[in-house]
Write a protein that holds these residues in place. Structure first.
Motif: not given
Length: 115
Positions: A36-60
């Protein structure tokens, strides 16, 4: 009459096997959460969005959905113990065992001198 020495150890052996199986099951169940921390870092960059504004949902199955700043992205994670690889949607994943040595990649990229 005394039981044979090996018969006395049988309940202990069963207990140890059960404890080992439970430990393995717990570690396998928690593997995606290590990514999850790696996904969050990648998503923050890819979505061009602040870390606090990114929501990560773990799926199956090691899949994640990241939502933030009006965009969403999907990621896939594969973990080997605590080391994880995260790839975005449409990217191919390279397992850890098949990855080149980082020093070799740097040498090829930057033409570093051989040691």
């Amino acid at each position: 009459m005394r039981p044979p020495p090996l018969a006395a150890l049988a309940p202990l052996a069963v207990l140890l096997l059960l404890a080992g199986a439970l430990s393995l099951a717990c570690s396998v169940a928690n593997v995606p959460s290590h990514a999850e921390p790696m996904v969050r870092a990648r998503a923050t960059s890819d979505l061009d969005c602040a870390d606090k504004d990114v929501r990560i949902e773990e799926q199956l199955g090691g899949h994640f959905k990241a939502v933030g700043c009006g965009r969403k992205a999907y990621y896939r994670a594969a973990c080997e113990a605590l080391r994880c690889v995260v790839s975005g949607e449409g990217e191919t994943m390279v397992p850890w065992r098949d990855r080149p040595d980082p020093v070799e990649v740097d040498r090829q990229r930057n033409r570093l001198p051989m040691e």
